[in-house]
Enzyme design. Structure first.
Site, PDB file in Angstrom:
ATOM      1  N   HIS A  68      39.587   1.218 -79.566  1.00 46.27           N
ATOM      2  CA  HIS A  68      40.033   2.514 -80.078  1.00 46.27           C
ATOM      3  C   HIS A  68      39.142   3.638 -79.534  1.00 46.27           C
ATOM      4  CE1 HIS A  68      43.024   0.611 -82.462  1.00 46.27           C
ATOM      5  NE2 HIS A  68      42.184   0.030 -83.298  1.00 46.27           N
ATOM      6  N   ASP A  82      49.535   2.514 -76.910  1.00 48.57           N
ATOM      7  CA  ASP A  82      49.377   1.167 -77.451  1.00 48.57           C
ATOM      8  C   ASP A  82      48.538   0.292 -76.532  1.00 48.57           C
ATOM      9  OD1 ASP A  82      49.760  -0.833 -79.310  1.00 48.57           O
ATOM     10  OD2 ASP A  82      51.695  -1.471 -78.501  1.00 48.57           O
ATOM     11  N   LEU A 110      49.365  24.403 -73.392  1.00 43.94           N
ATOM     12  CA  LEU A 110      49.957  23.104 -73.735  1.00 43.94           C
ATOM     13  C   LEU A 110      50.178  23.068 -75.236  1.00 43.94           C
ATOM     14  CD1 LEU A 110      50.707  20.118 -72.831  1.00 43.94           C
ATOM     15  CD2 LEU A 110      48.386  19.517 -73.545  1.00 43.94           C
TER      16      LEU A 110
HETATM   17  C1  IPE Z   1      52.597   1.966 -82.511  1.00 49.38           C
HETATM   18  O1  IPE Z   1      51.742   0.937 -82.140  1.00 49.38           O
HETATM   19  C2  IPE Z   1      51.855   3.030 -83.208  1.00 49.38           C
HETATM   20  C3  IPE Z   1      50.830   3.738 -82.435  1.00 49.38           C
HETATM   21  C4  IPE Z   1      50.511   3.566 -81.193  1.00 49.38           C
HETATM   22  C5  IPE Z   1      50.134   4.715 -83.164  1.00 49.38           C
HETATM   23  P1  IPE Z   1      51.652  -0.422 -82.956  1.00 49.38           P
HETATM   24  O2  IPE Z   1      50.754  -1.305 -82.211  1.00 49.38           O
HETATM   25  O3  IPE Z   1      51.305  -0.161 -84.368  1.00 49.38           O
HETATM   26  O4  IPE Z   1      53.159  -0.934 -82.901  1.00 49.38           O
HETATM   27  P2  IPE Z   1      53.792  -2.335 -83.293  1.00 49.38           P
HETATM   28  O5  IPE Z   1      53.430  -2.595 -84.708  1.00 49.38           O
HETATM   29  O6  IPE Z   1      53.223  -3.364 -82.370  1.00 49.38           O
HETATM   30  O7  IPE Z   1      55.250  -2.156 -83.070  1.00 49.38           O
HETATM   31  C1  IPE Z   2      47.184   1.419 -80.478  1.00 45.85           C
HETATM   32  O1  IPE Z   2      46.544   0.260 -80.112  1.00 45.85           O
HETATM   33  C2  IPE Z   2      46.397   2.202 -81.507  1.00 45.85           C
HETATM   34  C3  IPE Z   2      46.999   2.209 -82.828  1.00 45.85           C
HETATM   35  C4  IPE Z   2      48.115   1.646 -83.181  1.00 45.85           C
HETATM   36  C5  IPE Z   2      46.263   2.904 -83.863  1.00 45.85           C
HETATM   37  P1  IPE Z   2      46.642  -1.074 -80.966  1.00 45.85           P
HETATM   38  O2  IPE Z   2      45.538  -1.071 -81.960  1.00 45.85           O
HETATM   39  O3  IPE Z   2      47.996  -1.247 -81.540  1.00 45.85           O
HETATM   40  O4  IPE Z   2      46.370  -2.148 -79.863  1.00 45.85           O
HETATM   41  P2  IPE Z   2      47.058  -3.584 -79.722  1.00 45.85           P
HETATM   42  O5  IPE Z   2      48.532  -3.365 -79.688  1.00 45.85           O
HETATM   43  O6  IPE Z   2      46.629  -4.392 -80.912  1.00 45.85           O
HETATM   44  O7  IPE Z   2      46.524  -4.104 -78.433  1.00 45.85           O
HETATM   45 MG    MG Z   3      49.679  -2.167 -80.860  1.00 53.49          MG
END
Ligand code: IPE
Ligand code: IPE
Ligand code: MG
Length: 250
Positions: A40, A23, A134
């Site tokens: 991303h 995240d 792995l």
């Molecule tokens: C959780 O991250 C899902 C992934 C990293 C794939 P999110 O950014 O979507 O989670 P929430 O919505 O903040 O809990």
């Molecule tokens: C995690 O990073 C990737 C996915 C959930 C696909 P985020 O896109 O949730 O990044 P933040 O949380 O908005 O910084």
């Molecule tokens: Mg996120």
């Protein structure tokens, strides 16, 4: 606990199975006044280095949360970027994973993914099947609730078909219908990006996993941060319901 920059490989036991919520990509980009897509893309590079370090440290299984059931609610443009990045990453990385002896599999609701992407996923799974260095599972369009629900549906189907007595449904029967069946449960759960929540990741499998959170945003997660998680894990006493005294005498 963020790791000091000079973190050395810890001497204690390395987790056999690490599960990661990757995240913070969006915030990483926003901090740089870049579009979220750039975050991303940077995050995809971190996936590669994390796999490499896992192999180096002898981690046996790695589960990465790449896209949740709930992430479909993001703007269509961002979902499109993420799907395109998965496709590109598969085309770019699979040969290398194959060469490294990494077995790659996917869990999640494939019915929601584009057929072209699913075809690439299936081909990648076939190409790397049987590798032992792995066991890598990437969760895409995955939700812990989705997994439990599809498992319940399978069990109900067996009951309807007369091959399963409701009274025979135990933890092994339910666990055996999950998409994670046959794998060890995660020893260490890592979430980057500062949030302290599961966000519908492996609800069943994380029952006794050790949790580790870091404010580090996923694109900045490096070997040193990973080692910080290992070092912390090495000091955890896993009691699985028993007392510390029982563990000492075992
Ligand atoms: C959780 O991250 C899902 C992934 C990293 C794939 P999110 O950014 O979507 O989670 P929430 O919505 O903040 O809990
Ligand atoms: C995690 O990073 C990737 C996915 C959930 C696909 P985020 O896109 O949730 O990044 P933040 O949380 O908005 O910084
Ligand atoms: Mg996120």
């Amino acid at each position: 606990m963020p790791a000091p920059a000079t973190e050395q490989p810890s001497a204690g036991p390395v987790p056999r199975h690490v599960a990661v919520i990757m995240d913070g990509n969006g915030r990483w980009a926003e901090q740089r006044s870049l579009p979220r897509a750039a975050g991303h893309r940077a995050g995809a590079r971190t996936v590669r280095t994390t796999i490499e370090h896992s192999v180096r440290r002898g981690v046996a299984a790695l589960t990465l949360f790449a896209f949740s059931s709930e992430n479909w609610q993001r703007p269509a443009e961002e979902v499109g970027v993420l799907m395109q990045l998965f496709l590109e990453a598969l085309d770019r990385e699979v040969a290398e994973l194959d060469a490294k002896g990494v077995q790659l599999r996917f869990i999640g609701d494939r019915t929601r993914l584009a057929p072209a992407l699913v075809a690439r996923m299936v081909a990648a799974e076939a190409r790397t099947a049987g590798h032992r260095q792995l066991d890598l599972v990437v969760a895409v369009a995955y939700g812990g609730r989705w997994d439990l629900t599809q498992a319940a549906r399978q069990l109900a189907g067996k009951v309807e078909a007369g091959t399963l007595e409701p009274g025979m449904i135990d933890e092994a029967a339910l666990g055996g219908c999950l998409t994670t069946a046959g794998r060890t449960e995660p020893d260490l759960f890592i979430r980057t990006g500062g949030e302290r929540r599961i966000s519908n990741f492996l609800l069943w499998d994380l029952a006794y996993t050790e949790f580790w959170f870091t404010d580090t945003l996923w694109p900045d997660f490096d070997e040193s941060t990973y080692e910080g998680a290992f070092a912390d894990f090495a000091h955890r006493q896993r009691r699985f319901g028993r007392t510390a005294a029982q563990l000492g005498s075992s």
